[in-house]
Design an enzyme around this catalytic site. Structure first.
Site, PDB file in Angstrom:
ATOM      1  N   PRO A 131       0.441   6.523  -0.504  1.00 36.95           N
ATOM      2  CA  PRO A 131       1.290   5.553  -1.394  1.00 36.95           C
ATOM      3  C   PRO A 131       0.615   5.466  -3.079  1.00 36.95           C
ATOM      4  CG  PRO A 131       1.086   4.533   0.702  1.00 36.95           C
ATOM      5  CD  PRO A 131       0.117   5.556   0.782  1.00 36.95           C
ATOM      6  N   CYS A 132       1.568   5.488  -3.880  1.00 40.64           N
ATOM      7  CA  CYS A 132       1.237   5.379  -5.053  1.00 40.64           C
ATOM      8  C   CYS A 132       1.189   3.921  -5.695  1.00 40.64           C
ATOM      9  CB  CYS A 132       2.412   5.982  -6.314  1.00 40.64           C
ATOM     10  SG  CYS A 132       2.216   7.808  -5.954  1.00 40.64           S
ATOM     11  N   LEU A 133       2.125   2.925  -5.101  1.00 45.45           N
ATOM     12  CA  LEU A 133       1.869   1.679  -4.780  1.00 45.45           C
ATOM     13  C   LEU A 133       0.663   1.283  -4.010  1.00 45.45           C
ATOM     14  CD1 LEU A 133       2.971  -1.243  -5.729  1.00 45.45           C
ATOM     15  CD2 LEU A 133       4.491  -0.967  -4.071  1.00 45.45           C
ATOM     16  N   ARG A 153      -2.079   3.179  -8.085  1.00 44.21           N
ATOM     17  CA  ARG A 153      -3.148   4.208  -8.584  1.00 44.21           C
ATOM     18  C   ARG A 153      -2.726   5.258  -9.234  1.00 44.21           C
ATOM     19  NH1 ARG A 153      -2.446   8.951  -6.236  1.00 44.21           N
ATOM     20  NH2 ARG A 153      -0.691   9.301  -4.595  1.00 44.21           N
TER      21      ARG A 153
END
Length: 210
Positions: A131-133, A153
């Site tokens: 996940p980016c979030l 990130r």
């Protein structure tokens, strides 16, 4: 070097970030070898998140944006993606973290413990797509004001930041409704805020026309 940007609306925040990345970003190749322009540790403070202004240059409009906004509150991952934010926040770890945030805020209006995460430190260290979030957190301050903070990130400003912010706002609205508060401030922290090379021409047009 960290950058702090305060803007009234989501649209203004996105347009400001596009311009700053294209003007000031450093060229960085990611793990896939893709060239990007990047700013590190960008913190956006959006002081009027309720504005629904959508600029014509946005890659997301109308039905597509409405569909994405709902996904962040959807606990199911029926389409077989590696992950979805809604699933990670509401079902993946065996409990609904958003409901837990609401419970904590309703139990103590001054709580600093209303935090939901997406990262699985065991599984996500073994795969490429993570996940980016990473985190959403909530505070109730002032006269029933809900402040929401998120941490990414990695955030693709050319294609994803705009819908990300609108989707996060829906989560904030949901928590505000369930806690009898109103969403008055969004703080978005992106460790790597970047634009991929294939979006540079499009973003240069935005730079010159908006």
């Amino acid at each position: 070097m960290a950058k702090f940007i305060r803007t009234p609306t989501i649209s203004k925040a996105w347009l400001t970030c596009v311009k700053k990345i294209m003007q000031e970003g450093n060229e960085v190749r990611d793990e896939r070898g893709t060239l990007t322009r990047e700013l590190e540790n960008v913190v956006l403070e959006i002081t009027n998140p309720n504005s629904n202004d959508i600029p014509e240059c946005s890659p997301w409009h109308d039905d597509r944006l409405e569909t994405y906004k709902k996904e962040l509150l959807d606990p199911n991952n029926d389409q077989g993606f590696v992950y979805t934010y809604g699933n990670r926040l509401r079902k993946y770890f065996g409990n609904d973290q958003i409901e837990e945030c609401i419970r904590k805020l309703n139990s103590c209006r001054e709580s600093r413990r209303a935090i939901a995460i997406t990262i699985d430190p065991i599984k996500d260290n073994e795969v490429d797509e993570i996940p980016c979030l990473q985190e959403i957190a909530f505070l109730i301050r002032g006269d029933g004001e809900l402040h929401m903070t998120d941490f990414f990130r990695s955030n693709d400003c050319g294609g994803a930041t705009f819908p990300n912010l609108f989707g996060l706002r829906e989560v904030g609205y949901y928590v505000a409704h369930r806690t009898g508060t109103r969403l008055t401030c969004m703080t978005h922290h992106a460790m790597s805020l970047h634009i991929y090379e294939h979006d540079w021409d499009k973003c240069n047009d935005i730079l010159h026309n908006y």
